[in-house]
Design a protein around this motif. Structure first.
Motif, PDB file in Angstrom:
ATOM      1  N   PRO A   1       0.833  -1.205   0.000  1.00 51.31           N
ATOM      2  CA  PRO A   1       0.000   0.000   0.000  1.00 51.31           C
ATOM      3  C   PRO A   1       0.865   1.252   0.000  1.00 51.31           C
ATOM      4  O   PRO A   1       1.792   1.385   0.808  1.00 51.31           O
ATOM      5  CB  PRO A   1      -0.809  -0.124   1.289  1.00 51.31           C
ATOM      6  N   VAL A   2       0.564   2.165  -0.896  1.00 48.75           N
ATOM      7  CA  VAL A   2       1.349   3.381  -1.070  1.00 48.75           C
ATOM      8  C   VAL A   2       0.921   4.437  -0.056  1.00 48.75           C
ATOM      9  O   VAL A   2      -0.259   4.557   0.285  1.00 48.75           O
ATOM     10  CB  VAL A   2       1.189   3.898  -2.516  1.00 48.75           C
ATOM     11  N   LEU A   3       1.897   5.200   0.434  1.00 44.97           N
ATOM     12  CA  LEU A   3       1.640   6.290   1.380  1.00 44.97           C
ATOM     13  C   LEU A   3       0.836   5.805   2.591  1.00 44.97           C
ATOM     14  O   LEU A   3      -0.052   6.505   3.089  1.00 44.97           O
ATOM     15  CB  LEU A   3       0.890   7.430   0.674  1.00 44.97           C
ATOM     16  N   LEU A   4       1.156   4.608   3.071  1.00 45.50           N
ATOM     17  CA  LEU A   4       0.371   3.995   4.148  1.00 45.50           C
ATOM     18  C   LEU A   4       0.362   4.850   5.408  1.00 45.50           C
ATOM     19  O   LEU A   4      -0.703   5.105   5.992  1.00 45.50           O
ATOM     20  CB  LEU A   4       0.908   2.596   4.453  1.00 45.50           C
ATOM     21  N   ALA A   5       1.529   5.296   5.842  1.00 45.33           N
ATOM     22  CA  ALA A   5       1.583   6.097   7.067  1.00 45.33           C
ATOM     23  C   ALA A   5       0.790   7.391   6.925  1.00 45.33           C
ATOM     24  O   ALA A   5       0.074   7.802   7.851  1.00 45.33           O
ATOM     25  CB  ALA A   5       3.037   6.403   7.417  1.00 45.33           C
TER      26      ALA A   5
ATOM     27  N   PHE B   1     -10.210  -2.446  -1.830  1.00 47.59           N
ATOM     28  CA  PHE B   1      -9.594  -3.393  -0.906  1.00 47.59           C
ATOM     29  C   PHE B   1      -8.306  -4.019  -1.440  1.00 47.59           C
ATOM     30  O   PHE B   1      -7.281  -4.025  -0.763  1.00 47.59           O
ATOM     31  CB  PHE B   1     -10.606  -4.488  -0.564  1.00 47.59           C
ATOM     32  N   GLY B   2      -8.335  -4.555  -2.663  1.00 49.19           N
ATOM     33  CA  GLY B   2      -7.139  -5.175  -3.238  1.00 49.19           C
ATOM     34  C   GLY B   2      -6.628  -6.318  -2.392  1.00 49.19           C
ATOM     35  O   GLY B   2      -7.337  -7.285  -2.133  1.00 49.19           O
ATOM     36  N   ALA B   3      -5.388  -6.232  -1.915  1.00 48.63           N
ATOM     37  CA  ALA B   3      -4.806  -7.249  -1.053  1.00 48.63           C
ATOM     38  C   ALA B   3      -4.965  -6.915   0.422  1.00 48.63           C
ATOM     39  O   ALA B   3      -4.489  -7.654   1.278  1.00 48.63           O
ATOM     40  CB  ALA B   3      -3.332  -7.439  -1.385  1.00 48.63           C
ATOM     41  N   GLY B   4      -5.621  -5.801   0.722  1.00 48.10           N
ATOM     42  CA  GLY B   4      -5.955  -5.487   2.104  1.00 48.10           C
ATOM     43  C   GLY B   4      -4.918  -4.719   2.890  1.00 48.10           C
ATOM     44  O   GLY B   4      -4.968  -4.704   4.123  1.00 48.10           O
ATOM     45  N   GLY B   5      -3.995  -4.048   2.230  1.00 44.53           N
ATOM     46  CA  GLY B   5      -2.947  -3.322   2.937  1.00 44.53           C
ATOM     47  C   GLY B   5      -3.468  -2.215   3.838  1.00 44.53           C
ATOM     48  O   GLY B   5      -3.130  -2.163   5.032  1.00 44.53           O
ATOM     49  N   TYR B   6      -4.287  -1.328   3.303  1.00 39.40           N
ATOM     50  CA  TYR B   6      -4.861  -0.263   4.120  1.00 39.40           C
ATOM     51  C   TYR B   6      -5.800  -0.854   5.172  1.00 39.40           C
ATOM     52  O   TYR B   6      -5.823  -0.422   6.327  1.00 39.40           O
ATOM     53  CB  TYR B   6      -5.642   0.731   3.261  1.00 39.40           C
TER      54      TYR B   6
END
Length: 316
Positions: free
Chosen positions: A7-11, A30-35
């Motif tokens: 996930p990009v720019l997660l923080a 959702f995609g792979a659920g990173g966020y």
């Protein structure tokens, strides 16, 4: 974070959403659920949306790790309001959108999103409706050239469309590499270009197949209509067409629309701002993240907070 899609720019997204125990958040892509995993780790509940049926194994893994705190609704994010209403939750505290195609989808040759590996010319995120092959083999010159120019910002859109029509009259296009090689020949090869000549056309086809820009507009409007006062909105985009839509939406909804000529009558807009910006402009990934995740290089985050004003009526 490990997994098929970082996930990009997660923080920065988590900071913008500020999830807390008891909050209810929507991960609209959702995609792979990173966020989703990062939000759930704070104690919040997540309702995830995705129209791609291949994300189901990732959703099952998240549900197992966070029982009772997560559910997936298979829908494009234009269906956000209806999906939220179906959950029975009373208040939506935040929503995040990660626009465009994921690296997970690009890596699956059978999905036909990328010309870096051969696969069927498909590009459908949902697996339903008109495919890229249907467009390439069925649309007339004018509409083809139009989407190549509008969605791909391709300068040689007319020439490429002409070459496609001539070639398909002999043999229809069915494979990604076949189309990419035809486009490369149409524009005379790479000639030292930093990106492959087919890049913009493939982007245009993907956007057209999935109505990505229309979905983005409707998704933003749905978030506006559904977020509770004080609810946070975070949107990550990856190219100028997407970012322009988000910027225009937030500029309008925060009441910051530039005025017209000082010599012309001023049109008074009596609608109250439905959002306030969390920060001016867009935030981008830092050098460290861009070094390890190439997808982050073009990412831009915009974020806002819902006011208590009524949602604006969508333009006809």
């Amino acid at each position: 974070m490990s997994g098929p899609h970082a996930p990009v720019l997660l923080a920065e997204v988590i900071q913008a959403l500020a999830p807390a125990p008891g909050d209810v958040m929507i991960d609209a892509t959702f995609g792979a659920g990173g966020y989703t995993r990062a939000i759930l780790a704070t104690g919040a509940t997540v309702i995830a949306l995705d129209r791609d049926p291949t994300v189901q194994p990732h959703a099952e893994a998240v549900a197992a790790d966070f029982p009772g705190k997560f559910q997936l609704v298979r829908t494009p994010f234009s269906g956000l309001s209806e999906a939220f209403a179906g959950t029975g939750q009373a208040r939506l505290d935040g929503a995040v959108f990660d626009i465009g195609v994921s690296s997970m989808q690009l890596d699956q040759a059978e999905r036909g999103f990328s010309f870096l590996r051969d696969g069927p010319l498909d590009m459908r995120m949902s697996g339903e409706g008109e495919s890229a092959a249907d467009i390439v083999n069925g649309w007339d010159h004018g509409p083809l050239a139009h989407i190549f120019k509008l969605y791909g910002e391709e300068r040689q859109s007319g020439r490429i469309a002409s070459v496609i029509l001539r070639r398909r009259a002999e043999t229809p296009f069915t494979r990604t590499l076949d189309l990419a090689e035809t486009i490369e020949k149409a524009v005379g090869g790479r000639r030292g270009a930093p990106i492959h000549p087919a890049t913009r056309v493939f982007q245009a086809l993907r956007i057209a197949v999935n109505d990505e820009l229309g979905e983005l507009t409707r998704g933003l409007q749905a978030a506006e209509a559904t977020l509770a006062p004080g609810g946070r909105l975070a949107v990550v985009t990856f190219h100028s067409l997407e970012d322009r839509i988000v910027k225009q939406f937030l500029t309008e909804r925060t009441g910051n629309t530039p005025g017209g000529s000082r010599h012309a009558p001023v049109a008074v807009d009596t609608r109250r701002p439905s959002f306030t910006l969390q920060f001016k402009g867009a935030r981008e990934a830092g050098e460290a993240e861009r070094a390890v995740n190439p997808r982050a290089r073009s990412a831009r985050l915009r974020a806002a907070v819902r006011t208590d004003a009524p949602a604006w009526r969508a333009a006809a």
